[in-house]
Design a protein around this motif. Structure first.
Motif, short mmCIF file in Angstrom:
data_model
loop_
_atom_site.label_atom_id
_atom_site.label_comp_id
_atom_site.label_asym_id
_atom_site.label_seq_id
_atom_site.Cartn_x
_atom_site.Cartn_y
_atom_site.Cartn_z
N ARG A 35 0.82 -1.22 0.00
CA ARG A 35 0.00 0.00 0.00
C ARG A 35 0.85 1.27 0.00
N GLN A 36 2.11 1.15 0.37
CA GLN A 36 2.93 2.34 0.51
C GLN A 36 3.64 2.65 -0.81
N MET A 37 3.40 3.83 -1.30
CA MET A 37 3.98 4.25 -2.58
C MET A 37 5.49 4.50 -2.45
N VAL A 38 6.21 4.11 -3.49
CA VAL A 38 7.63 4.43 -3.62
C VAL A 38 7.70 5.51 -4.69
N SER A 39 8.01 6.72 -4.29
CA SER A 39 8.03 7.84 -5.22
C SER A 39 9.28 7.80 -6.08
N THR A 40 9.07 7.92 -7.39
CA THR A 40 10.20 8.03 -8.32
C THR A 40 10.39 9.47 -8.76
N ASN A 41 9.41 10.33 -8.46
CA ASN A 41 9.41 11.73 -8.90
C ASN A 41 9.44 11.85 -10.42
N ILE A 42 8.94 10.83 -11.09
CA ILE A 42 8.73 10.86 -12.53
C ILE A 42 7.21 10.80 -12.73
N PRO A 43 6.59 11.90 -13.15
CA PRO A 43 5.12 11.97 -13.18
C PRO A 43 4.44 10.82 -13.91
N MET A 44 4.96 10.37 -15.04
CA MET A 44 4.30 9.30 -15.79
C MET A 44 4.27 8.00 -15.01
N ILE A 45 5.21 7.79 -14.11
CA ILE A 45 5.20 6.58 -13.28
C ILE A 45 4.38 6.83 -12.02
N ASP A 46 4.65 7.93 -11.34
CA ASP A 46 3.99 8.19 -10.05
C ASP A 46 2.48 8.40 -10.18
N VAL A 47 2.03 8.96 -11.29
CA VAL A 47 0.60 9.24 -11.45
C VAL A 47 -0.12 8.08 -12.11
N ALA B 43 15.37 -2.00 -29.02
CA ALA B 43 16.76 -1.57 -29.21
C ALA B 43 16.80 -0.11 -29.63
N GLY B 44 17.72 0.63 -29.03
CA GLY B 44 17.89 2.02 -29.38
C GLY B 44 17.15 2.99 -28.49
N GLU B 45 16.20 2.50 -27.71
CA GLU B 45 15.45 3.38 -26.80
C GLU B 45 16.29 3.63 -25.54
N PRO B 46 16.13 4.79 -24.92
CA PRO B 46 16.98 5.16 -23.78
C PRO B 46 16.49 4.59 -22.44
N TYR B 47 16.32 3.26 -22.34
CA TYR B 47 15.81 2.68 -21.10
C TYR B 47 16.82 2.80 -19.97
N ASN B 48 18.11 2.73 -20.25
CA ASN B 48 19.09 2.88 -19.18
C ASN B 48 19.04 4.29 -18.59
N GLN B 49 18.83 5.29 -19.44
CA GLN B 49 18.72 6.66 -18.95
C GLN B 49 17.49 6.81 -18.06
N LEU B 50 16.39 6.12 -18.41
CA LEU B 50 15.20 6.15 -17.57
C LEU B 50 15.49 5.51 -16.21
N LEU B 51 16.18 4.37 -16.21
CA LEU B 51 16.52 3.73 -14.94
C LEU B 51 17.43 4.61 -14.10
N MET B 52 18.37 5.29 -14.75
CA MET B 52 19.26 6.19 -14.01
C MET B 52 18.47 7.35 -13.40
N ARG B 53 17.51 7.85 -14.15
CA ARG B 53 16.68 8.95 -13.63
C ARG B 53 15.86 8.47 -12.43
N ILE B 54 15.31 7.27 -12.52
CA ILE B 54 14.56 6.71 -11.39
C ILE B 54 15.48 6.57 -10.19
N ALA B 55 16.69 6.04 -10.40
CA ALA B 55 17.65 5.86 -9.30
C ALA B 55 17.99 7.19 -8.64
N ASN B 56 18.13 8.26 -9.43
CA ASN B 56 18.47 9.58 -8.90
C ASN B 56 17.34 10.18 -8.08
N GLN B 57 16.12 10.00 -8.53
CA GLN B 57 15.00 10.74 -7.98
C GLN B 57 14.17 9.99 -6.96
N ASP C 289 12.83 8.14 -3.57
CA ASP C 289 12.94 8.40 -2.14
C ASP C 289 13.43 7.18 -1.38
N ALA C 290 13.75 6.08 -2.07
CA ALA C 290 14.20 4.85 -1.41
C ALA C 290 15.51 5.10 -0.67
#
Length: 179
Positions: A56-68, A84-98, A100-101
């Motif tokens: 029940r407890q949300m883990v905030s990523t501070n990425i609106p498309m995921i959090d909302v 292939a070619g999509e920036p999925y690693n950059q998305l994971l890095m952004r999640i890791a940065n932002q 609250d874990a």
């Protein structure tokens, strides 16, 4: 060469993992000292989901498309599918940065050197390196380490979670793992 250990494969767990980079076999690859701590068997059955508290407890990523639209809650897995070619690693890095874990565990499988370096640079530049543990299988490493990296990461993440820490685990690239 094969060496039989006469025991299941184990990861070493301690708080000294934070800020470290390890191979898929759990050996330090960041030039730091050996890790000493509790041996944790990998490939153990996961905690019985019936006995878990309903997430029940949300883990905030501070990425609106995921959090909302597809918010993460504790004990939940969310797959991110890409081509292939999509920036999925950059998305994971952004999640890791932002996020609250308290702890971020990254398991990289089949990473090129530039992808591996990008994860390191990202953690250092964002200030999240001290709460991040990386288990990395590089494309040039033995294939068996690709199979071990997620198990090592999940075993250590489970131990951090049992200590009361909020843990976010990010696995990349599942296609390399599947191959």
């Amino acid at each position: 060469k094969v060496t039989f250990l006469k025991r299941p494969m184990e990861a070493i767990f301690s708080d000294s993992l934070l800020g470290r980079r390890l191979s898929g076999a759990g050996k330090p690859i960041d030039g730091g000292p050996e890790i000493h701590g509790e041996a944790v068997a990998i490939n153990q059955p996961s905690f019985n989901p019936v006995r878990r508290i309903i997430p029940r407890q949300m883990v905030s990523t501070n990425i609106p498309m995921i959090d909302v639209f597809n918010c993460l809650v504790k004990s939940q897995k969310i797959p991110i599918f890409s081509v292939a070619g999509e920036p999925y690693n950059q998305l994971l890095m952004r999640i890791a940065n932002q996020t609250d874990a308290d702890v971020v565990v990254i398991a990289g499988m089949g990473l090129t050197f530039s992808d591996y370096q990008a994860f390191i640079d990202n953690a250092e530049n964002s200030g999240s390196a001290q709460k991040t543990v990386m288990f990395v299988h590089r494309a040039v490493d033995p294939a068996v380490e690709c199979l071990l990296a997620p198990d090592m990461a999940l075993a250590c993440a489970e131990k951090f979670a049992t200590e009361g820490k909020d843990v976010l685990v990010l696995l990349t690239d599942m296609t390399a793992f599947g191959d």
